[in-house]
Design a protein around this motif. Structure first.
Motif, PDB file in Angstrom:
ATOM      1  N   PRO A 133       0.396  -0.826  -0.177  1.00  0.00           N
ATOM      2  CA  PRO A 133       0.012   0.138   0.142  1.00  0.00           C
ATOM      3  C   PRO A 133       0.783   1.116  -0.095  1.00  0.00           C
ATOM      4  CG  PRO A 133      -0.811  -1.656   1.669  1.00  0.00           C
ATOM      5  CD  PRO A 133       0.948  -2.330   1.061  1.00  0.00           C
ATOM      6  N   ALA A 134       0.336   2.488  -0.672  1.00  0.00           N
ATOM      7  CA  ALA A 134       0.909   3.639  -0.729  1.00  0.00           C
ATOM      8  C   ALA A 134       1.385   3.825   0.427  1.00  0.00           C
ATOM      9  CB  ALA A 134       0.925   4.606  -1.801  1.00  0.00           C
ATOM     10  N   GLY A 135       2.668   4.834   1.089  1.00  0.00           N
ATOM     11  CA  GLY A 135       2.438   5.251   2.061  1.00  0.00           C
ATOM     12  C   GLY A 135       3.988   5.276   2.926  1.00  0.00           C
ATOM     13  N   GLY A 136       3.957   6.317   3.568  1.00  0.00           N
ATOM     14  CA  GLY A 136       5.830   6.184   4.392  1.00  0.00           C
ATOM     15  C   GLY A 136       5.549   4.582   5.429  1.00  0.00           C
ATOM     16  N   ARG A 137       5.037   3.953   5.467  1.00  0.00           N
ATOM     17  CA  ARG A 137       5.490   2.859   6.316  1.00  0.00           C
ATOM     18  C   ARG A 137       6.021   1.297   5.738  1.00  0.00           C
ATOM     19  NH1 ARG A 137       1.870   0.490  10.858  1.00  0.00           N
ATOM     20  NH2 ARG A 137       1.846   2.243  11.274  1.00  0.00           N
ATOM     21  N   SER A 138       4.861   1.860   4.264  1.00  0.00           N
ATOM     22  CA  SER A 138       5.519   0.479   2.654  1.00  0.00           C
ATOM     23  C   SER A 138       6.946   0.980   2.569  1.00  0.00           C
ATOM     24  CB  SER A 138       4.489   1.275   1.930  1.00  0.00           C
ATOM     25  OG  SER A 138       3.647   0.434   1.972  1.00  0.00           O
ATOM     26  N   VAL A 139       7.434   2.246   1.969  1.00  0.00           N
ATOM     27  CA  VAL A 139       8.733   2.692   2.314  1.00  0.00           C
ATOM     28  C   VAL A 139       9.489   2.433   3.388  1.00  0.00           C
ATOM     29  CG1 VAL A 139       9.934   5.070   1.568  1.00  0.00           C
ATOM     30  CG2 VAL A 139       7.850   5.162   1.502  1.00  0.00           C
ATOM     31  N   THR A 140       9.841   2.250   4.558  1.00  0.00           N
ATOM     32  CA  THR A 140      10.292   1.863   5.110  1.00  0.00           C
ATOM     33  C   THR A 140      10.801   0.363   5.009  1.00  0.00           C
ATOM     34  OG1 THR A 140      10.225   3.513   7.109  1.00  0.00           O
ATOM     35  CG2 THR A 140      11.207   1.627   7.460  1.00  0.00           C
ATOM     36  N   ALA A 212      10.619   8.218  -1.462  1.00  0.00           N
ATOM     37  CA  ALA A 212       9.074   8.149  -1.538  1.00  0.00           C
ATOM     38  C   ALA A 212       8.441   9.495  -1.941  1.00  0.00           C
ATOM     39  CB  ALA A 212       9.401   8.596   0.349  1.00  0.00           C
ATOM     40  N   ARG A 213       8.765   9.781  -2.954  1.00  0.00           N
ATOM     41  CA  ARG A 213       8.240  10.800  -4.386  1.00  0.00           C
ATOM     42  C   ARG A 213       6.956  10.134  -4.443  1.00  0.00           C
ATOM     43  NH1 ARG A 213      13.681  13.337  -7.269  1.00  0.00           N
ATOM     44  NH2 ARG A 213      14.111  14.737  -5.538  1.00  0.00           N
ATOM     45  N   GLY A 214       5.477  11.128  -4.036  1.00  0.00           N
ATOM     46  CA  GLY A 214       4.536  10.388  -4.938  1.00  0.00           C
ATOM     47  C   GLY A 214       3.579   9.349  -4.332  1.00  0.00           C
ATOM     48  N   LEU A 215       4.117   9.046  -3.228  1.00  0.00           N
ATOM     49  CA  LEU A 215       3.486   8.477  -2.213  1.00  0.00           C
ATOM     50  C   LEU A 215       3.111   9.267  -0.719  1.00  0.00           C
ATOM     51  CD1 LEU A 215       6.330   5.301  -2.563  1.00  0.00           C
ATOM     52  CD2 LEU A 215       3.873   5.663  -3.434  1.00  0.00           C
ATOM     53  N   ALA A 216       3.235  10.329  -0.813  1.00  0.00           N
ATOM     54  CA  ALA A 216       1.798  11.043   0.011  1.00  0.00           C
ATOM     55  C   ALA A 216       1.129  11.008   0.508  1.00  0.00           C
ATOM     56  CB  ALA A 216       2.580  12.790   0.022  1.00  0.00           C
ATOM     57  N   ALA A 217       1.089  11.061   1.809  1.00  0.00           N
ATOM     58  CA  ALA A 217      -0.428  10.493   2.389  1.00  0.00           C
ATOM     59  C   ALA A 217      -0.954  11.999   1.916  1.00  0.00           C
ATOM     60  CB  ALA A 217      -0.684   9.916   4.082  1.00  0.00           C
ATOM     61  N   PRO A 218      -2.915  11.679   2.140  1.00  0.00           N
ATOM     62  CA  PRO A 218      -3.780  13.112   1.392  1.00  0.00           C
ATOM     63  C   PRO A 218      -3.384  14.100   3.223  1.00  0.00           C
ATOM     64  CG  PRO A 218      -5.254  11.246   1.537  1.00  0.00           C
ATOM     65  CD  PRO A 218      -3.270  10.778   1.495  1.00  0.00           C
ATOM     66  N   LEU A 219      -3.440  15.006   2.769  1.00  0.00           N
ATOM     67  CA  LEU A 219      -3.298  15.883   4.270  1.00  0.00           C
ATOM     68  C   LEU A 219      -4.433  15.963   4.583  1.00  0.00           C
ATOM     69  CD1 LEU A 219      -2.139  18.251   5.468  1.00  0.00           C
ATOM     70  CD2 LEU A 219      -3.718  19.797   4.274  1.00  0.00           C
ATOM     71  N   LYS A 220      -4.436  16.073   6.365  1.00  0.00           N
ATOM     72  CA  LYS A 220      -6.039  15.318   7.292  1.00  0.00           C
ATOM     73  C   LYS A 220      -6.674  16.898   7.947  1.00  0.00           C
ATOM     74  CE  LYS A 220      -6.409  10.456   6.781  1.00  0.00           C
ATOM     75  NZ  LYS A 220      -7.420  10.199   6.090  1.00  0.00           N
TER      76      LYS A 220
END
Length: 353
Positions: A133-140, A212-220
């Motif tokens: 899934p897209a997101g910072g955790r997946s990058v890690t 991580a480019r293009g994988l930023a989560a939407p602003l909450k």
């Protein structure tokens, strides 16, 4: 995994040098697309950070230690082409100033520790991001896996070089088994350091992490006590050029200086994986003294400074400082070349009409 002079014969060392030179030349061209005015100085910092962390040998088995190779970390933070250059700068500084890694074996070391680690790590990293899934955790998570596999990948490459040009008569099966076994363990440490560092940078500046480019989560936004996705207009990011990289650069440099200048004193003194395998299997029977063995900084100590803690700390600080200066200079030159290419293309475009 710094290969010293004398492990690999001259013809194979020359061939490895040609491979390394080709990889660096390709990376210089590729890095033009990866570097901009923000990431060029950060690439120099990544090189300095890798230099510092490579001084921190960690125990992996009885009488054996390991240290970061850094290819995975560099590739994910600043891009694969720039990553090859980062590690190559580190290896060049270590070989010339600190007598770490043979000068005739520089091509072997760049091929093993820069090219193979980057190629393996980045291929695994990108492959996993396609299914996670897209997101910072997946990058890690993907960074952990890529780094984990990159180290035994480099060990296999050393085994191949040894099979082609080893200077001692040791069965290749024994070399492969010993190298792969210990470097799988070292890979766990590499993976942990890489994932922790990538995760820390993503937490504060995800826009600066190449992987991580293009994988930023939407602003909450918090509405009536609940977190909801912000409207598209509100979620528009702040222009990257308007966000300063100076705080991250300063904190990263201070961290590298502390690691090399202070924490390195407490690193494991056991031989690293290659040194241990070489001693146990007899690979080092024809090892030669380093050409820079008389350097004032040889073996990561300052000549004529008798206090071991002070000597090692000063050497580490000098190494970090020298690496960040040389690395930043290289990457700014690459960035400037990219700007010149873009300017030339813009000038030529009207003429084409």
């Amino acid at each position: 995994m710094h290969v010293p002079d004398g492990f690999i014969n001259a013809p194979v060392s020359v061939a490895a040098g040609a491979v390394a030179a080709t990889a660096v030349a390709v990376s210089l061209r590729g890095a033009r697309r990866e570097l901009d005015e923000r990431t060029a100085p950060l690439a120099g910092l990544v090189a300095a950070f890798i230099f510092a962390v490579q001084m921190l040998n960690f125990p992996v088995a009885a009488g054996t230690s390991g240290h970061l190779l850094g290819g995975a970390l560099a590739a994910i933070l600043v891009g694969p082409y720039t990553g090859v250059l980062c590690v190559s700068v580190v290896l060049l500084m270590q070989g010339i100033l600190f007598a770490d890694g043979g000068l005739t074996a520089l091509g072997v070391n760049i091929s093993n520790m820069a090219v193979v680690t980057v190629v393996v790590a980045y291929a695994v990293f990108r492959g996993l991001l396609r299914v996670l899934p897209a997101g910072g955790r997946s990058v890690t998570v993907a960074a952990f896996a890529g780094a984990l596999l990159s180290v035994p990948g480099a060990a296999v490459m050393f085994t191949l070089f040894y099979a082609l040009g080893g200077t001692t008569d040791v069965p290749i099966g024994k070399v492969f088994t010993a190298m792969a076994g210990v470097h799988v363990l070292i890979g766990i440490g590499e993976a942990a350091i890489t994932a922790a560092t990538v995760g820390a940078v993503i937490a504060v500046r995800p826009d600066l992490v190449h992987g991580a480019r293009g994988l930023a989560a939407p602003l909450k936004l918090r509405v009536d006590g609940r977190l909801v996705d912000a409207p598209a207009a509100a979620a528009a990011p702040v222009p990257a050029a308007a966000r300063s990289t100076r705080p991250l650069w300063i904190s990263g440099l201070v961290t590298a200086l502390v690691l090399a200048g202070f924490v390195s004193y407490y690193a494991s003194s056991s031989p690293d994986g290659l040194e241990k395998v070489a001693a146990d299997q007899g690979i080092d029977a024809k090892a030669r003294e380093h050409a820079a063995a008389g350097s004032p900084l040889a073996d990561y100590s300052v000549k004529d400074v008798s206090d071991a803690r002070l000597s090692g700390g000063l050497a580490g600080i000098i190494g970090v400082g020298g690496t960040v200066v040389v690395g930043t200079g290289v990457f700014w030159a690459v960035r400037r070349r990219r700007a010149e290419d873009l300017s030339a293309a813009a000038t030529a475009a009207p003429a084409a009409h």
